[in-house]
Design an enzyme around this catalytic site. Structure first.
Site, PDB file in Angstrom:
ATOM      1  CD  GLU A   1      -2.887  -1.223   2.357  1.00  4.28           C
ATOM      2  OE1 GLU A   1      -2.732  -0.440   3.307  1.00  4.28           O
ATOM      3  OE2 GLU A   1      -3.835  -2.023   2.282  1.00  4.28           O
TER       4      GLU A   1
ATOM      5  CG  ASN B   1      -0.621  -7.061  -1.460  1.00  4.92           C
ATOM      6  OD1 ASN B   1      -1.152  -7.723  -2.345  1.00  4.92           O
ATOM      7  ND2 ASN B   1      -1.183  -6.884  -0.272  1.00  4.92           N
TER       8      ASN B   1
ATOM      9  CG  HIS C   1     -10.005  -5.858   0.241  1.00  5.50           C
ATOM     10  ND1 HIS C   1     -10.246  -7.002   0.974  1.00  5.50           N
ATOM     11  CD2 HIS C   1      -8.709  -5.531   0.481  1.00  5.50           C
ATOM     12  CE1 HIS C   1      -9.152  -7.331   1.640  1.00  5.50           C
ATOM     13  NE2 HIS C   1      -8.202  -6.470   1.355  1.00  5.50           N
TER      14      HIS C   1
ATOM     15  CD  GLU D   1      -4.763  -7.951   1.599  1.00  5.15           C
ATOM     16  OE1 GLU D   1      -5.658  -7.233   2.085  1.00  5.15           O
ATOM     17  OE2 GLU D   1      -3.556  -7.705   1.723  1.00  5.15           O
TER      18      GLU D   1
ATOM     19  CG  ASP E   1     -12.931  -8.902   1.200  1.00  8.26           C
ATOM     20  OD1 ASP E   1     -12.786  -7.988   0.371  1.00  8.26           O
ATOM     21  OD2 ASP E   1     -12.562  -8.791   2.393  1.00  8.26           O
TER      22      ASP E   1
END
Ligand code: XIL
Length: 302
Positions: A127, A169, A206, A235, A237
């Site tokens: 990030e 990432n 996400h 990650e 979702d």
């Protein structure tokens, strides 16, 4: 295959989950983990505040529980994460300049060395880019040590564990037309051109109403891959429920399988009740551990 991991393996991929050490005593949780997944990412246990709570004093017990569980069950481990602006211990939050740069590099070296040979892929830097339309770096104490902090972290990680794949990432880097995606793309292109060690890009993915699954997601995956790096969905979702959610999971899996260098998918938790999202039902299993439509669609697409 009849499970996510076995089906992904038939396609040369892994299918992973974020795992919390304190849930490894929950038999429902571990039952699903061992049956369905062949990769794990420690959800919090390898973050800087967990592994170096006091400067120079390292703490690996909780991360080790996850790594040992993975190794005993033939699962890969994604290491997450060596350098990040968030979840820093207090001592690091208050540092700056050369002292912080040295502390960050020492952290990368010590943690990557401790786990040398046990990590499939490391999220070396997490990030580091800002949201919005600027394509700029995120302001942080690490960024203020100099723009080259990211490559310094990657070089230290390579030296410490030459066998691990080293990933950058980030989130909101799924839509190919967004400035943040292009900024990460330019970073990776520059690293490849200058020989800075980087092997993979992690797209957190996400997905929710604010950052929905984009129709150009496959273009994003293939464009990063064309730079000569693997791409991993790290990650995943997806906000929502029922058929709509299931179809988005199906599309994500199909996009990954369409890109040869998309090497694996990790969902950020197992049951909806394990999710970091306070409310909502973004995962593949309900709170009782039952398979959701999203699970069936994912397995069908694999
Ligand atoms: C989240 C964890 O799931 C939570 O338990 C924790 O409180 C905060 O961090 N991007 C990342 C992950 O890279 O490390 C974050 O994990 C979710 C967003």
């Amino acid at each position: 295959g009849t499970t996510l991991g076995a089906s992904a393996a038939e396609k040369g991929r892994y299918f992973g989950a974020a795992v919390a050490a304190n849930k490894l005593s929950d038999s429902t949780y571990v039952g699903i983990l061992n049956r369905e997944f062949n990769s794990v990412t420690p959800e919090n246990e390898m973050k800087i505040d967990a592994t170096e709570p006091q400067q120079g004093q390292f703490s690996f017990a909780n991360a080790d529980r996850i790594v040992n569980h993975a190794r005993a069950n033939g699962m890969k481990v994604r290491g997450h994460t060596l350098a990040w602006h968030s979840q820093q211990p207090g001592w690091m939050q208050n540092m700056s300049g050369t002292a912080l740069r040295q502390a960050m590099l020492n952290h990368v070296t010590q943690v990557a060395t401790y786990y040398r040979g046990k990590i499939d892929s490391w999220d070396v830097v997490n990030e580091a880019f800002a949201d919005g339309s600027t394509g700029a770096r995120r302001d942080s104490n690490l960024q203020r040590t100099g723009n080259d902090w990211i490559e310094a972290a990657f070089r230290a990680a390579r030296a410490a564990d030459p066998g691990a794949k080293l990933c950058y990432n980030d989130y909101n880097t799924d839509n190919w037309s967004h400035a943040k995606t292009q900024a990460v793309y330019n970073l990776v292109r520059d690293f490849k051109a200058r020989g800075v060690p980087i092997d993979c890009v992690g797209l957190q993915s996400h997905f929710n109403s604010g950052s929905p699954y984009p129709s150009n997601y496959r273009t994003t995956l293939s464009s990063f891959a064309a730079l000569g790096v693997d791409v991993q969905i790290t990650e995943l979702d997806i906000e929502g429920s029922g058929t709509t959610q299931a179809n988005t999971y199906r599309n994500v899996v199909a996009d990954c399988l369409a890109v040869p260098r998309c090497t694996g998918i990790t969902v950020w938790g197992i049951r909806d009740t394990d999710s970091w999202r306070a409310s909502g039902t973004p995962l593949l299993f309900d709170g009782n551990g039952n398979k959701k439509p999203a699970y069936t669609a994912t397995l069908e697409a694999l």
